[in-house]
Design an enzyme around this catalytic site. Structure first.
Site, PDB file in Angstrom:
ATOM      1  N   HIS A 183     105.377  37.649  13.769  1.00 57.02           N
ATOM      2  CA  HIS A 183     106.838  37.689  13.691  1.00 57.02           C
ATOM      3  C   HIS A 183     107.440  37.939  15.079  1.00 57.02           C
ATOM      4  O   HIS A 183     106.945  38.768  15.830  1.00 57.02           O
ATOM      5  CB  HIS A 183     107.302  38.838  12.782  1.00 57.02           C
ATOM      6  CG  HIS A 183     107.204  38.541  11.326  1.00 57.02           C
ATOM      7  ND1 HIS A 183     106.029  38.630  10.622  1.00 57.02           N
ATOM      8  CD2 HIS A 183     108.162  38.177  10.432  1.00 57.02           C
ATOM      9  CE1 HIS A 183     106.264  38.340   9.346  1.00 57.02           C
ATOM     10  NE2 HIS A 183     107.547  38.052   9.200  1.00 57.02           N
ATOM     11  N   ASN A 214      99.216  41.383  17.835  1.00 54.99           N
ATOM     12  CA  ASN A 214     100.218  41.408  16.770  1.00 54.99           C
ATOM     13  C   ASN A 214     100.213  42.736  16.019  1.00 54.99           C
ATOM     14  O   ASN A 214     101.267  43.310  15.739  1.00 54.99           O
ATOM     15  CB  ASN A 214      99.948  40.259  15.794  1.00 54.99           C
ATOM     16  CG  ASN A 214     100.934  40.216  14.647  1.00 54.99           C
ATOM     17  OD1 ASN A 214     102.134  40.397  14.837  1.00 54.99           O
ATOM     18  ND2 ASN A 214     100.436  39.991  13.442  1.00 54.99           N
TER      19      ASN A 214
END
Length: 331
Positions: A183, A214
Site C-alpha cells: 500500500h 513492506n
C-alpha cells in the site's frame, strides 16, 4: 367723454399686450441661450427628479449597511485567529478543525515526465497513476487526529481499479512474484470510512514491494505518521515509487514494473514550528532506524521531479525543505 375713455382703454390694453409679448420673447431667448447645445458649458445641468434623488440615497444607504454588516462578520470570524496570534495559543484541537488546504498534492518541476498520468480523487486520498509503469506516480492524503480513531475493519480484498482503462492490474499479477502488494496510502489510515478503506485496496494504490520492507521499516513509518497525526492534529503525506532503471523488472500478466526505491514526504504544519521530512527507502530487505532513511525534502524533489508542499509561503517552504529535522517524538 365716453368715446375718449374707450380710446384710452384701448391704447392701454395694447401697451400691456406688447409688454407681455416682449417678456415672452425675452424669456424664450434667455432659455435658448442657457440650454442651447451651441452654448456647452454655459447652460445649467438638468436637475434630477426628487424621486430619483430619494431612490439613489436609499440604495446607497442599503449598500453601506451591507458593507458594514460584512465587515462586522469578518471581524467576528477573525477574533479567535487574532487572539491566538497574540497569545501564541495554537492548540492541537484548533489545527484539527482547520479547513482543508490540500497541501499534500505535489506539483511538477518537469511536467512532461508524468505525461502518462491519470489523476483520481478518492474518498481518503488522491492518486496519480502511471499507465506505463502500472504503478502510481504518487499517492497523497491528509491525515487528522479523528481519522486515526476510526473503527472500520480492514477490508483485505485487493481489486482492479474500476476507473482505469483496460487492461487493469489485478490481484493475480503479484501472486508468487516474490513481492508484496504494498500500500502507498495505508489501509490503517482509512479506518474512518468504509468506502475509504475499500478504495485503499484498489491496485492503483499498490506497488510491488519487498516483503521485509513492506512489513518492516515502511510499516514503522506508517505507524509513526499516525502517532504524529494524533499528537499534532493534522499532517500531510505524499509517497510513491522511484524508478532508477529505464527498463525495470516486470511482474505478472500485465507487466507491473518493480520500483527500485520508494519516497515519502511528510509535513507537520503549524504557525509555531512547521516540519517537513523526506524519506527514501531502497526496495530491498533491510532493517534499520527510521532516521537512517531521512533526507531533505529538496533531495526527494530532485529525484522525483516533483515540487512538494508548493502552496506554503516560499520563505517557509525553502527553509523547512532544505534541512533534515530531528525526528518528532511519538504521541
Amino acid at each position: 367723454m365716453k368715446r375718449k375713455n374707450k380710446k384710452r382703454k384701448k391704447k392701454s390694453g395694447m401697451k400691456w399686450k406688447f409688454l407681455f409679448l416682449t417678456a415672452i420673447i425675452l424669456g424664450a431667448g434667455i432659455y435658448y441661450y442657457i440650454f442651447s447645445s451651441n452654448n456647452e458649458g454655459v447652460g445649467l445641468p438638468e436637475l434630477p427628479d426628487k424621486s430619483d434623488i430619494q431612490q439613489t440615497l436609499k440604495k446607497t444607504a442599503q449598500e453601506a449597511n451591507k458593507l458594514k454588516d460584512g465587515l462586522i462578520a469578518q471581524a467576528e470570524n477573525l477574533k479567535p485567529v487574532i487572539e491566538k496570534i497574540k497569545t501564541g495559543n495554537d492548540t492541537e484541537t484548533d489545527r484539527t478543525e482547520a479547513p482543508k488546504l490540500n497541501l499534500e498534492i505535489p506539483a511538477y518541476t518537469y511536467p512532461g515526465k508524468y505525461k502518462n498520468e491519470i489523476v483520481l480523487h478518492r474518498t481518503g486520498y488522491t492518486v496519480s497513476y502511471n499507465v506505463y509503469y502500472k504503478n502510481p506516480n504518487w499517492v497523497a492524503w491528509e491525515l487528522t487526529r479523528e481519522e486515526t480513531k476510526g473503527e472500520t475493519d480492514r477490508y483485505d480484498k485487493f481489486m482492479p481499479d474500476p476507473d482505469l482503462p483496460e487492461p487493469r492490474v489485478v490481484h493475480k499479477d503479484y501472486t508468487r512474484s516474490g513481492y508484496d502488494r504494498g500500500h502507498m496510502a495505508p489501509a490503517a489510515d482509512m479506518k474512518w470510512s468504509k468506502q475509504a478503506m475499500i478504495e485503499s485496496f484498489y491496485m492503483s494504490n499498490i506497488c510491488p514491494q519487498v516483503g521485509n520492507l513492506n512489513r518492516g521499516d515502511w510499516n514503522d513509518l506508517e505507524e509513526l505518521c499516525r502517532d504524529w497525526a494524533e499528537k499534532y492534529g493534522r499532517i500531510y503525506i505524499a509517497c510513491g515509487p522511484i524508478f532508477d532503471s529505464k527498463s525495470p523488472k516486470r511482474i505478472g500478466e500485465h507487466k507491473v514494473a518493480v520500483p527500485d526505491r520508494f519516497f515519502k514526504v511528510i509535513l507537520i504544519y503549524n504557525r509555531k514550528n512547521p516540519i517537513a521530512m523526506g524519506f527514501i527507502f531502497k526496495n530491498i530487505a533491510h532493517s534499520q532506524d527510521i532516521e537512517k532513511y531521512m533526507v531533505t525534502v529538496d533531495s526527494v524533489e530532485n529525484v522525483t521531479g516533483m515540487d512538494f508542499f508548493s502552496k506554503l509561503p516560499d520563505n517557509v517552504e525553502n527553509r523547512i525543505e532544505s534541512i533534515i529535522p530531528e525526528l518528532p517524538g511519538r504521541k
